[in-house]
Design a protein around this motif. Structure first.
Motif, PDB file in Angstrom:
ATOM      1  N   ALA A 168     -67.034   8.185 -70.012  1.00  0.00           N
ATOM      2  CA  ALA A 168     -66.745   7.587 -68.713  1.00  0.00           C
ATOM      3  C   ALA A 168     -67.970   6.900 -68.131  1.00  0.00           C
ATOM      4  N   ALA A 169     -69.141   7.508 -68.325  1.00  0.00           N
ATOM      5  CA  ALA A 169     -70.372   6.905 -67.832  1.00  0.00           C
ATOM      6  C   ALA A 169     -70.601   5.545 -68.470  1.00  0.00           C
ATOM      7  N   GLU A 170     -70.207   5.399 -69.726  1.00  0.00           N
ATOM      8  CA  GLU A 170     -70.351   4.120 -70.416  1.00  0.00           C
ATOM      9  C   GLU A 170     -69.250   3.148 -70.027  1.00  0.00           C
ATOM     10  N   MET A 171     -68.017   3.628 -70.008  1.00  0.00           N
ATOM     11  CA  MET A 171     -66.884   2.750 -69.752  1.00  0.00           C
ATOM     12  C   MET A 171     -66.846   2.218 -68.326  1.00  0.00           C
ATOM     13  N   TYR A 172     -67.365   3.010 -67.369  1.00  0.00           N
ATOM     14  CA  TYR A 172     -67.275   2.623 -65.964  1.00  0.00           C
ATOM     15  C   TYR A 172     -68.639   2.350 -65.343  1.00  0.00           C
ATOM     16  N   GLY A 173     -69.632   2.119 -66.168  1.00  0.00           N
ATOM     17  CA  GLY A 173     -70.984   1.904 -65.674  1.00  0.00           C
ATOM     18  C   GLY A 173     -71.174   0.613 -64.904  1.00  0.00           C
ATOM     19  N   GLY A 174     -70.212  -0.295 -64.963  1.00  0.00           N
ATOM     20  CA  GLY A 174     -70.334  -1.565 -64.249  1.00  0.00           C
ATOM     21  C   GLY A 174     -69.890  -1.499 -62.805  1.00  0.00           C
ATOM     22  N   ILE A 175     -69.299  -0.364 -62.387  1.00  0.00           N
ATOM     23  CA  ILE A 175     -68.835  -0.243 -61.003  1.00  0.00           C
ATOM     24  C   ILE A 175     -70.031  -0.346 -60.057  1.00  0.00           C
ATOM     25  N   GLY A 176     -69.921  -1.226 -59.072  1.00  0.00           N
ATOM     26  CA  GLY A 176     -70.989  -1.412 -58.106  1.00  0.00           C
ATOM     27  C   GLY A 176     -72.083  -2.369 -58.533  1.00  0.00           C
ATOM     28  N   GLN A 177     -72.053  -2.836 -59.778  1.00  0.00           N
ATOM     29  CA  GLN A 177     -73.055  -3.792 -60.248  1.00  0.00           C
ATOM     30  C   GLN A 177     -72.554  -5.219 -60.040  1.00  0.00           C
ATOM     31  N   ASP A 178     -73.470  -6.136 -59.882  1.00  0.00           N
ATOM     32  CA  ASP A 178     -73.146  -7.549 -59.698  1.00  0.00           C
ATOM     33  C   ASP A 178     -73.105  -8.234 -61.059  1.00  0.00           C
ATOM     34  N   PRO A 179     -71.940  -8.757 -61.487  1.00  0.00           N
ATOM     35  CA  PRO A 179     -71.883  -9.420 -62.795  1.00  0.00           C
ATOM     36  C   PRO A 179     -72.819 -10.615 -62.916  1.00  0.00           C
ATOM     37  N   ALA A 180     -73.205 -11.212 -61.780  1.00  0.00           N
ATOM     38  CA  ALA A 180     -74.079 -12.382 -61.825  1.00  0.00           C
ATOM     39  C   ALA A 180     -75.553 -12.022 -62.004  1.00  0.00           C
ATOM     40  N   ALA A 181     -75.897 -10.738 -61.934  1.00  0.00           N
ATOM     41  CA  ALA A 181     -77.300 -10.327 -62.026  1.00  0.00           C
ATOM     42  C   ALA A 181     -77.999 -10.834 -63.294  1.00  0.00           C
ATOM     43  N   PRO A 182     -77.346 -10.832 -64.487  1.00  0.00           N
ATOM     44  CA  PRO A 182     -78.039 -11.311 -65.685  1.00  0.00           C
ATOM     45  C   PRO A 182     -78.368 -12.801 -65.655  1.00  0.00           C
TER      46      PRO A 182
END
Length: 208
Positions: A39-53
């Motif tokens: 779950a930590a891997e599958m849902y690690g994008g929650i709260g992150q900005d996809p544009a950051a990279p």
């Protein structure tokens, strides 16, 4: 916000009890912890900005003479991805094809994959995922045009309900100069040609 792995493990144990299993039998004893780590891997994008990279760009207008600016699209085909359908929390996975029209700056090709990774690491629907990637490229990179095609197989279609294991779903999100009918057709053609060439190469290797 990080995934609360301890809570996920505890809830997984309760789920095993709820379906009539014994979470203390040898085969399931470590399952709650394993599910929590997944779950930590599958849902690690929650709260992150996809544009950051996309924060670090490369100016290609300056360099060896003659200096110039990009005039055509940058297209990266066949980026593998996986996400979790928010309706049943079953996985869907497939390939993404991402194109954009840059101004004077481009971004490292790996950054496109990282945008997709962040947007897909959360409960999703495929339609929204493509739109989020397109928005990130349009606003985060200032692209003149964006085209995102996702082709994925869904666990909820393959293993439950309709049970259509051979089906796949294709979605398209487009912005700016790549949203016109002609541009969308051109991008789709490049993707199809790439798939055909890959199939031809694979057949040639197999026939040796």
């Amino acid at each position: 916000m990080a995934v609360d792995t301890e809570r996920v493990a505890a809830l997984t144990r309760e789920l095993l009890v709820a379906i009539g299993e014994d979470p203390d039998r040898p085969g399931l004893r470590e399952t709650p912890g394993r599910v929590a780590q997944a779950a930590a891997e599958m849902y690690g994008g929650i709260g992150q900005d996809p544009a950051a990279p996309l924060a670090h760009t490369i100016d290609v207008s300056q360099g060896p003479a003659p200096e110039t600016v990009p005039t055509g699209a940058v297209l990266v085909r066949d980026i593998r991805f996986r996400s979790m359908c928010e309706h049943h929390l079953l996985p869907f996975e497939g390939r993404a094809h991402i194109a954009y029209l840059p101004h004077e700056s481009v971004v490292g090709l790996g950054s496109l994959a990282r945008v997709l990774d962040i947007a897909s690491a959360r409960p999703q629907v495929q339609e929204r995922l493509g739109e989020q990637v397109a928005d990130a490229l349009e606003h985060g990179l200032g692209a003149r045009g964006v085209f995102v095609m996702l082709d994925a197989e869904h666990g909820c279609m393959r293993t439950r309900g309709e049970k259509r294991p051979d089906s796949s779903t294709v979605t398209i999100a487009a912005r700016g100069d790549l949203a016109t009918e002609a541009a969308r057709a051109e991008m789709a053609a490049y993707i199809i040609i790439g798939a055909q060439n890959a199939a031809t190469d694979a057949a040639a290797v197999k026939g040796r």
